[in-house]
Design a protein around this motif. Structure first.
Motif, PDB file in Angstrom:
ATOM      1  N   CYS A 160      -5.240  -9.608   3.830  1.00 18.76           N
ATOM      2  CA  CYS A 160      -4.634  -8.405   4.188  1.00 18.76           C
ATOM      3  C   CYS A 160      -3.040  -8.533   4.279  1.00 18.76           C
ATOM      4  N   PHE A 161      -2.383  -7.458   4.272  1.00 15.30           N
ATOM      5  CA  PHE A 161      -1.069  -7.469   4.614  1.00 15.30           C
ATOM      6  C   PHE A 161      -0.568  -7.954   5.858  1.00 15.30           C
ATOM      7  N   ILE A 162       0.574  -8.133   6.243  1.00 15.76           N
ATOM      8  CA  ILE A 162       0.996  -8.594   7.867  1.00 15.76           C
ATOM      9  C   ILE A 162       1.835  -7.482   8.315  1.00 15.76           C
ATOM     10  N   ASP A 163       2.047  -7.532   9.549  1.00 14.46           N
ATOM     11  CA  ASP A 163       2.640  -6.372  10.454  1.00 14.46           C
ATOM     12  C   ASP A 163       4.034  -6.475  10.126  1.00 14.46           C
ATOM     13  N   PRO A 164       4.979  -7.321   9.900  1.00 10.47           N
ATOM     14  CA  PRO A 164       6.313  -6.926   9.359  1.00 10.47           C
ATOM     15  C   PRO A 164       6.383  -5.955   8.518  1.00 10.47           C
ATOM     16  N   PHE A 165       5.548  -5.893   7.542  1.00 10.89           N
ATOM     17  CA  PHE A 165       5.255  -4.822   6.404  1.00 10.89           C
ATOM     18  C   PHE A 165       4.743  -3.381   7.035  1.00 10.89           C
ATOM     19  N   GLN A 166       3.623  -3.657   7.879  1.00 12.25           N
ATOM     20  CA  GLN A 166       3.033  -2.502   8.693  1.00 12.25           C
ATOM     21  C   GLN A 166       4.038  -1.769   9.556  1.00 12.25           C
ATOM     22  N   GLY A 167       4.884  -2.661  10.245  1.00 15.35           N
ATOM     23  CA  GLY A 167       5.855  -1.947  11.138  1.00 15.35           C
ATOM     24  C   GLY A 167       7.028  -1.305  10.439  1.00 15.35           C
ATOM     25  N   LYS A 168       7.209  -1.900   9.256  1.00 18.31           N
ATOM     26  CA  LYS A 168       8.454  -1.340   8.566  1.00 18.31           C
ATOM     27  C   LYS A 168       8.023   0.185   7.962  1.00 18.31           C
ATOM     28  N   LEU A 169       6.681  -0.015   7.376  1.00 18.46           N
ATOM     29  CA  LEU A 169       6.241   1.284   6.770  1.00 18.46           C
ATOM     30  C   LEU A 169       6.134   2.355   7.569  1.00 18.46           C
ATOM     31  N   LEU A 170       5.696   1.935   8.944  1.00 18.49           N
ATOM     32  CA  LEU A 170       5.474   3.159   9.829  1.00 18.49           C
ATOM     33  C   LEU A 170       6.797   3.476  10.458  1.00 18.49           C
ATOM     34  N   ALA A 171       7.822   2.551  10.701  1.00 17.32           N
ATOM     35  CA  ALA A 171       9.298   3.047  10.931  1.00 17.32           C
ATOM     36  C   ALA A 171       9.831   4.198   9.793  1.00 17.32           C
ATOM     37  N   ASP A 172       9.487   3.718   8.495  1.00 14.73           N
ATOM     38  CA  ASP A 172       9.822   4.519   7.552  1.00 14.73           C
ATOM     39  C   ASP A 172       9.116   5.959   7.530  1.00 14.73           C
ATOM     40  N   PHE A 173       7.819   5.958   7.742  1.00 17.96           N
ATOM     41  CA  PHE A 173       7.083   7.102   7.785  1.00 17.96           C
ATOM     42  C   PHE A 173       7.613   7.977   9.134  1.00 17.96           C
TER      43      PHE A 173
END
Ligand code: PHE
Length: 394
Positions: A160-173
């Motif tokens: 799966c993907f990792i949380d630096p990506f997930q945290g960033k996409l949530l910040a953008d969202f």
């Protein structure tokens, strides 16, 4: 460890007969671990799977396990691997700290598995990973997103993907879609996943010009979040980020609405479980979370998977854990095939060479850090149902 016949949340029996049979076989324990393992070369190929089949994150383990079971059934039906059947040995860690390490030791010293699958929650993957690493046994986590999991060593992988990506996409969202500039965070200090995701979100959100206000904490199994929510309310945030697991996230949503907090609440993949809606009901209107896949996707690979899963499991719709549980097993099986051997070192090397493998959750390439790079989806809750909002590519 609790290898039992368990009753799944949808009310039918999930038989863990293989696990029960292996456990009752009670071979004496030994400790030949260290340089990996090579099995006898005949009989079934043994794979250990540890999962939270009961306890506070039971929804995670049950879904992931069913995805894994489906993959094993499909492979065995097609003749197995290297002419041998796969024997999945499943153990329940009951969502409890400490159990996953015990299970990993047992898989290695008693069951002599050639590889290990698990876990969903990063904290529990972090318990078993050092044991697998030290024994030279490859471990593939389906859905643990905290970076530290694969950092344990060169035998630890994830699909799966990792949380630096997930945290960033949530910040953008939060910035782009929720139009939030001031966000409060309520995180679970007892879960490495939650602590990590809060950090990655904070970094990305403030780098994008946002402000974090009213940062509050709780611990897993807490039931009353009103003190933290009251403090958050006083800060008058535009939205509240809750990077935790569904049991607490559901209670937080319900209590936030009771306290008159009507702003959007949002979280990461830890929110994903049908139980979220059972716990929080209408309090989930105006909430969002990111996850790994949507069963509504038009993709053929997704459609085939949803069809096969529904045929096997009473028409239930597979969630992200089910898809990743399936994918983790298929990536491992593909590696064993390419290794042409059940030698754990050769399996490790083949896993490391995984490239463009067609997973349900997207083409999977394992990079030099043994992580995958994949898109994410945003889900909202509308009229008591999960609804796909958008896909975010890495
Ligand atoms: N990513 C979460 C963790 O690392 C687990 C999770 C994955 C939860 C997928 C739900 C769906 O702890």
């Amino acid at each position: 460890m609790k290898p039992l016949v368990i009753s799944s949340r949808r009310g039918f029996l999930l038989s863990l007969a293989v696990a029960a049979a292996v456990t009752s076989g009670c071979k004496p324990a030994d400790s030949s671990a260290g340089g990996g393992s090579v099995d006898a070369g005949t009989g079934p190929i043994k794979i250990g799977e540890y999962a939270s089949l009961t306890g506070s994150e039971a929804a995670f383990g049950q879904s992931s396990h069913r995805g894994t079971e489906l993959a094993v059934a499909e492979i065995n039906k097609a003749g197995g691997i290297l002419g041998r059947q796969i024997e999945l040995i499943t153990e329940d860690n009951q969502s409890k700290a400490g159990e996953s390490a015990t299970i990993a030791k047992k898989f290695i010293s008693r069951d002599k598995v050639v590889a290990v699958l698990g876990e969903v929650a990063s904290g529990r993957s972090l318990e078993a990973a050092p044991i697998c690493q030290a024994a030279g046994i490859p471990m593939v986590s389906p859905s643990s997103t905290n970076p530290k999991v694969t950092e344990v060593g060169d035998h630890i992988f994830r699909v799966c993907f990792i949380d630096p990506f997930q945290g960033k996409l949530l910040a953008d969202f939060a910035k782009r879609t929720l139009k939030a500039r001031r966000v409060a965070i309520l995180s679970d200090v007892s879960a490495p996943y939650s602590v990590g995701l809060a950090d990655f979100f904070r970094k990305a959100f403030t780098a994008g010009g946002g402000e974090i206000v009213g940062e509050q904490k709780y611990a897993s199994k807490d039931k009353d979040f009103r003190a933290q929510l009251t403090a958050i309310k006083a800060e008058n945030p535009d939205a509240i980020f809750v990077p935790g697991y569904y049991t607490e996230a559901g209670l937080i949503a319900a209590q936030a609405r009771q306290l008159g907090l009507t702003v959007p609440l949002f979280g990461g993949d830890g929110w994903e479980a049908p139980e979220l809606i059972q716990i929080a009901g209408s309090a989930l209107e105006n909430t969002y979370y990111s996850t790994h896949y949507s069963p509504e996707a038009a993709d053929n690979r997704v459609k085939e998977f949803v069809k096969a899963y529904q045929a096997k499991f009473n028409g239930d719709i597979p969630d992200a854990m089910a898809a990743l549980g399936y994918d983790s097993a298929m990536v491992l099986f593909d590696a064993i095939k390419r290794a042409g051997s059940t030698d754990s070192t050769k399996i490790r090397d083949a896993l490391a060479a995984t490239k463009d493998f067609p997973c349900v959750t997207g083409l999977t390439t394992l990079d030099a850090q043994r992580n995958a790079t994949k898109g994410a989806v945003i889900i909202t809750v509308k009229d008591g149902k999960f609804k796909y909002v958008e896909t975010i590519q890495p």
